[in-house]
Design a protein around this motif. Sequence first.
Motif, PDB file in Angstrom:
ATOM      1  N   UNK A  78      37.994  60.882  48.820  1.00  0.00           N
ATOM      2  CA  UNK A  78      38.369  60.626  50.311  1.00  0.00           C
ATOM      3  C   UNK A  78      37.324  59.265  50.563  1.00  0.00           C
ATOM      4  N   UNK A  79      36.087  59.129  49.835  1.00  0.00           N
ATOM      5  CA  UNK A  79      35.216  57.822  49.832  1.00  0.00           C
ATOM      6  C   UNK A  79      35.760  56.871  48.662  1.00  0.00           C
ATOM      7  N   UNK A  80      36.801  57.248  48.210  1.00  0.00           N
ATOM      8  CA  UNK A  80      37.550  56.075  47.250  1.00  0.00           C
ATOM      9  C   UNK A  80      36.407  55.775  46.003  1.00  0.00           C
ATOM     10  N   UNK A  81      35.684  56.752  45.610  1.00  0.00           N
ATOM     11  CA  UNK A  81      34.780  56.481  44.575  1.00  0.00           C
ATOM     12  C   UNK A  81      35.625  56.538  43.260  1.00  0.00           C
ATOM     13  N   UNK A  82      35.374  55.739  42.241  1.00  0.00           N
ATOM     14  CA  UNK A  82      36.183  55.410  41.179  1.00  0.00           C
ATOM     15  C   UNK A  82      36.371  56.710  40.161  1.00  0.00           C
ATOM     16  N   UNK A  83      37.322  57.009  39.493  1.00  0.00           N
ATOM     17  CA  UNK A  83      37.666  58.235  38.736  1.00  0.00           C
ATOM     18  C   UNK A  83      36.632  58.397  37.729  1.00  0.00           C
ATOM     19  N   UNK A  84      36.179  57.223  37.132  1.00  0.00           N
ATOM     20  CA  UNK A  84      35.133  57.172  35.920  1.00  0.00           C
ATOM     21  C   UNK A  84      33.799  58.022  36.645  1.00  0.00           C
ATOM     22  N   UNK A  85      33.482  57.516  37.653  1.00  0.00           N
ATOM     23  CA  UNK A  85      32.213  57.727  38.339  1.00  0.00           C
ATOM     24  C   UNK A  85      32.352  59.383  38.769  1.00  0.00           C
ATOM     25  N   UNK A  86      33.633  59.843  39.435  1.00  0.00           N
ATOM     26  CA  UNK A  86      33.852  61.088  39.751  1.00  0.00           C
ATOM     27  C   UNK A  86      33.584  62.115  38.402  1.00  0.00           C
TER      28      UNK A  86
ATOM     29  N   UNK B 130      30.978  65.236  37.965  1.00  0.00           N
ATOM     30  CA  UNK B 130      31.593  66.499  37.573  1.00  0.00           C
ATOM     31  C   UNK B 130      30.982  67.070  36.064  1.00  0.00           C
ATOM     32  N   UNK B 131      31.010  66.090  35.044  1.00  0.00           N
ATOM     33  CA  UNK B 131      30.210  66.683  34.122  1.00  0.00           C
ATOM     34  C   UNK B 131      28.950  66.772  34.062  1.00  0.00           C
TER      35      UNK B 131
ATOM     36  N   UNK C   6      35.247  68.219  23.731  1.00  0.00           N
ATOM     37  CA  UNK C   6      36.064  67.770  24.438  1.00  0.00           C
ATOM     38  C   UNK C   6      35.852  66.782  25.579  1.00  0.00           C
ATOM     39  N   UNK C   7      36.327  66.986  26.532  1.00  0.00           N
ATOM     40  CA  UNK C   7      36.508  65.942  28.052  1.00  0.00           C
ATOM     41  C   UNK C   7      34.936  66.038  28.464  1.00  0.00           C
ATOM     42  N   UNK C   8      34.223  67.355  28.233  1.00  0.00           N
ATOM     43  CA  UNK C   8      32.703  67.519  28.902  1.00  0.00           C
ATOM     44  C   UNK C   8      32.046  66.567  28.063  1.00  0.00           C
ATOM     45  N   UNK C   9      32.171  66.805  26.580  1.00  0.00           N
ATOM     46  CA  UNK C   9      31.344  65.876  25.713  1.00  0.00           C
ATOM     47  C   UNK C   9      31.564  64.487  25.799  1.00  0.00           C
ATOM     48  N   UNK C  10      32.764  63.919  26.471  1.00  0.00           N
ATOM     49  CA  UNK C  10      32.941  62.657  26.709  1.00  0.00           C
ATOM     50  C   UNK C  10      32.601  62.092  27.956  1.00  0.00           C
ATOM     51  N   UNK C  11      32.047  63.150  28.841  1.00  0.00           N
ATOM     52  CA  UNK C  11      31.583  62.861  30.219  1.00  0.00           C
ATOM     53  C   UNK C  11      32.868  62.431  31.109  1.00  0.00           C
TER      54      UNK C  11
ATOM     55  N   UNK D 211      36.340  52.657  12.646  1.00  0.00           N
ATOM     56  CA  UNK D 211      35.199  51.664  12.426  1.00  0.00           C
ATOM     57  C   UNK D 211      33.819  52.299  12.391  1.00  0.00           C
ATOM     58  N   UNK D 212      33.684  53.325  12.039  1.00  0.00           N
ATOM     59  CA  UNK D 212      32.541  54.359  11.970  1.00  0.00           C
ATOM     60  C   UNK D 212      31.678  54.130  13.142  1.00  0.00           C
ATOM     61  N   UNK D 213      32.197  54.172  14.351  1.00  0.00           N
ATOM     62  CA  UNK D 213      31.378  54.106  15.612  1.00  0.00           C
ATOM     63  C   UNK D 213      30.979  55.644  15.963  1.00  0.00           C
ATOM     64  N   UNK D 214      29.785  55.766  16.539  1.00  0.00           N
ATOM     65  CA  UNK D 214      29.378  57.290  16.874  1.00  0.00           C
ATOM     66  C   UNK D 214      29.822  57.599  18.466  1.00  0.00           C
ATOM     67  N   UNK D 215      30.218  56.378  19.143  1.00  0.00           N
ATOM     68  CA  UNK D 215      30.284  56.582  20.582  1.00  0.00           C
ATOM     69  C   UNK D 215      31.291  57.849  20.716  1.00  0.00           C
ATOM     70  N   UNK D 216      30.967  58.626  21.906  1.00  0.00           N
ATOM     71  CA  UNK D 216      32.092  59.663  22.222  1.00  0.00           C
ATOM     72  C   UNK D 216      32.927  59.310  23.604  1.00  0.00           C
ATOM     73  N   UNK D 217      32.029  58.945  24.434  1.00  0.00           N
ATOM     74  CA  UNK D 217      32.967  58.406  25.706  1.00  0.00           C
ATOM     75  C   UNK D 217      34.305  57.618  25.416  1.00  0.00           C
ATOM     76  N   UNK D 218      35.047  57.735  26.279  1.00  0.00           N
ATOM     77  CA  UNK D 218      36.266  56.862  25.796  1.00  0.00           C
ATOM     78  C   UNK D 218      36.220  55.355  26.200  1.00  0.00           C
TER      79      UNK D 218
END
Length: 625
Positions: A309-317, A321-322, A357-362, A531-538
């Motif tokens: 309702x406050x229009x916070x971005x999906x990434x922030x939400x 939640x994570x 899964x999704x929680x690991x990716x925040x 590319x051999x990257x260890x980043x998890x977040x999409x």
Amino acid sequence: MAEPELREVVDFLAQHAPFDVLPERELRDLARRMTVRYHRRGTHLMSVGRPHAELVVVRSGAVETRDAEGLLVSRGAEGTAVGSTTLVGGHPSRFDVVAIEDTLGLHLSAEDFHTLSAAHPQLADHFDATRAGILRAAAQAVATGSHGEPIMRTSARELVHRAPITTGVDATIARAAEVMTDEGVSSLLIVDDGDLVGILTDRDLRRRVVAAGVDPTQPVTVAMTAGPIVAPAEASALEMLLTMTEANVHHLPIVEGGRPLGVVTSTDLMRLERANAVHIVGEITKQPDVAGVVAAAHRVPILVRQLIEQDVSADDIVRIVTTVGDAVERRLIALAHDDLAARGLGPAPDMCWMVLGSRARHEQALGSDQDHAVILADDAPEGAERYIAALAEQVVAGLEAAGHPRCPGDVMATNPRWHQRLSGWRREFRQWLDEPTPDAVLGASIFFDSRPIAGNHDLHTTLVGEVAARVPQATNLLGHLTRQAVDNEPPLGFFRGLVLARSGEHKDTLDLKRGGVGAVVDLARVHALGAGLEVVNTRGRLRAAAGSGALSPETAEGLIDALDFISHVRLAHQSRQHGAGLAPDSWLAPGELSTFERRSLREAFQVVRDAQRALAQRHPSMHFS
């Protein structure tokens, strides 16, 4: 067009992108193919829902572009080109373009536009970027509050309301307490030659001095928290909120160039009236039993509704939640350890509990099922597996009560396959990398999205580091992951219509997960792993892949914008379901969509489809469909 006028048009085009890359001869040919038209102020150059078969370049004057809801998309003066998104997409106009001054336009037919774009890829790239910019505007529009400013973007600098209260490292505990009392503050920054080295809070004084019987004439360094967690001056309120909830702290020093500017507290954030995640996490960490944790966790859907309702971005939400989900799982693990110890089944072995899964990716949404696993140290005592099985049963039951269903695929620490010793996990990965059967591909793709949340994090770091180094050479596994990423197509028809399920439980609804959020996740994973990257977040994976050259920056940002918009629509849908007493899912009835959402979803799905086709063309031998 007479020669003097032709010369003027050629000179004009040569000064404006993207035409400035064309050689003189082709600029002259382009100018000959253009017609000049006059548009009085208030005239519609394009109208929503109507066909448009021309590119219009503003020669003089100015135009304004608005979407179907009347929201301003852009304004442009000399050199602005409009109509390219309609020409590229082959659909009726999605925008009203109006002359806001008397305007001269250079008009180019659709046929000539497509011929020019085909002959000059740099022009095609420019117009693709224009389309991506419109999608970005849509993603930003749903993350903007009623006053036109992004919610929770207030900076740390703006929240610091007084100069930092400090003392040197040579001060005594007693003197530090006096300063805090005189200044009326609950924390004191400890500096050495102006640089921040520690923080002393009321809590530190109670626990480390009074309760421990420490002599107050001792140096303040005995009681302070050294090397405190800090935030930069430009950090947003949302970033500070997440930092404080993840670290379970209530005072956050703000620094610039190593020097403190002041302190932001959880109370400061609470004044924004959007930071109640701080309280939820705080309550969870204090709960004495599972019932209390479950009760606190059930407040999350209400929090999500408020944020939407406050229009916070999906990434922030999803990050919020994570963060709350992590707190829930950590507390359930701690309570289970305590219960097992009380029953004489301890002590706990050396282990690492990780989420998948999704929680690991925040990126956790509402109603996500459970995905977790355990790494046991090789030197854990015999029978440690029985302890982990008992621990996992309690945690799984608690998470289920908190609103997270058991994983249908049994990817949970209760499954012996998903709680192994480090050496066992190494063997598992060797098989996944060397013999990628369908089951191995599924297992690997799940584990590649992992993050430690409790226990010995070094076990996870060791395993992930070893695996990441081998993945770029595992061409068979990467081939299967590429196929998975390419075949998971978005629900978009041949003529850009939205494709609905034709039968079954979800008949006549749109799947926002498989070909939407999930498709972007798959693309980001395969590019990052290759590319051999260890980043998890999409989002992090896409940007890191672009930084390494594995993905173009334009494609990465386009996919991020698509992910943001699809995720926002999905979260809003899930929030409505929760309000109606339904279990949240990712199946959306088209009737729930506004015209703006429907149009922007089509654009987002097209971005995903284009990225899939580019991946398939780049690795044709890896695509088996």
